[in-house]
Design a protein around this motif. Sequence first.
Motif, PDB file in Angstrom:
ATOM      1  N   UNK A 158       0.824  -1.209   0.000  1.00 14.66           N
ATOM      2  CA  UNK A 158       0.000   0.000   0.000  1.00 14.66           C
ATOM      3  C   UNK A 158       0.859   1.261   0.000  1.00 14.66           C
ATOM      4  N   UNK A 159       1.914   1.251   0.811  1.00 13.89           N
ATOM      5  CA  UNK A 159       2.814   2.412   0.850  1.00 13.89           C
ATOM      6  C   UNK A 159       3.490   2.617  -0.501  1.00 13.89           C
ATOM      7  N   UNK A 160       3.917   1.525  -1.123  1.00 14.82           N
ATOM      8  CA  UNK A 160       4.548   1.633  -2.442  1.00 14.82           C
ATOM      9  C   UNK A 160       3.567   2.150  -3.488  1.00 14.82           C
ATOM     10  N   UNK A 161       2.335   1.669  -3.437  1.00 19.58           N
ATOM     11  CA  UNK A 161       1.331   2.137  -4.402  1.00 19.58           C
ATOM     12  C   UNK A 161       1.046   3.624  -4.238  1.00 19.58           C
ATOM     13  N   UNK A 162       0.937   4.067  -2.993  1.00 17.13           N
ATOM     14  CA  UNK A 162       0.708   5.494  -2.755  1.00 17.13           C
ATOM     15  C   UNK A 162       1.894   6.334  -3.220  1.00 17.13           C
ATOM     16  N   UNK A 163       3.096   5.838  -2.959  1.00 19.24           N
ATOM     17  CA  UNK A 163       4.292   6.568  -3.397  1.00 19.24           C
ATOM     18  C   UNK A 163       4.349   6.669  -4.910  1.00 19.24           C
ATOM     19  N   UNK A 164       4.062   5.565  -5.584  1.00 23.14           N
ATOM     20  CA  UNK A 164       4.075   5.582  -7.045  1.00 23.14           C
ATOM     21  C   UNK A 164       2.989   6.491  -7.608  1.00 23.14           C
ATOM     22  N   UNK A 165       1.826   6.519  -6.950  1.00 21.02           N
ATOM     23  CA  UNK A 165       0.748   7.393  -7.420  1.00 21.02           C
ATOM     24  C   UNK A 165       1.141   8.863  -7.291  1.00 21.02           C
ATOM     25  N   UNK A 166       1.769   9.214  -6.170  1.00 23.03           N
ATOM     26  CA  UNK A 166       2.207  10.604  -5.984  1.00 23.03           C
ATOM     27  C   UNK A 166       3.268  10.976  -7.012  1.00 23.03           C
ATOM     28  N   UNK A 167       4.222  10.070  -7.218  1.00 20.70           N
ATOM     29  CA  UNK A 167       5.277  10.343  -8.196  1.00 20.70           C
ATOM     30  C   UNK A 167       4.690  10.468  -9.604  1.00 20.70           C
TER      31      UNK A 167
END
Length: 208
Positions: free
Chosen positions: A80-89
């Motif tokens: 979930x943290x990785x998905x959120x980070x990728x979405x922000x990027x």
Amino acid sequence: GTSCFVEKRSCCLGVKPFSASQKTWPKISCAMNMSAHQSDDDRKLQLDQLIDKARKLWDRSPEPVKNFPWNTTLGNFIQLVLDLTLAVIKYLYVPVFTVTSISELSYCAHQRKLLLVPIPVLLGAAVAGILKETALKLSPRLRDAEVPWHLIAVTIFFTLIKLPGPYYPSLGRILIPHFANGVLLRTLWFAILWYRRPKALKILDSDN
């Protein structure tokens, strides 16, 4: 006779402090080594005590707590943290890339060297293709991966090369950022094709 006596006394007085310092120095170093060794032992003892307390706490915990899928939950949280980070990027990268590229082009125009810009951009695009093919050859599993980690790694690396652009020397300030821009533009295109690929496969499956 008196002068010789004074010289002997002065020599004795001069030698005694030196010998005393030689004797005290090993004692100080030995004490330092003992204190360091003792501190290491104390840390190991504290760590062992902490591990024992954690084991006792785990043994006393009820069965529902023990049977809870902690590893799966941790994996889902990390995902979930990785998905959120990728979405922000993903949503912030294109505007930042556009603004920095315009700034770099304006600098080249100010230096009257806009004609040099296509050369590093084309070289960067070629390097991006080479890096992509090399990554897929080294790790064929990337072809079926849900996330194009090789493209993300290339993007991060060349973004770090691009950002210090204003601090490069005069010619490097023109060539290096635009070389990185060429790599990033083609990598962005590869990423778009990567995320469109499952949709195309679904359409083909539905047609068949």
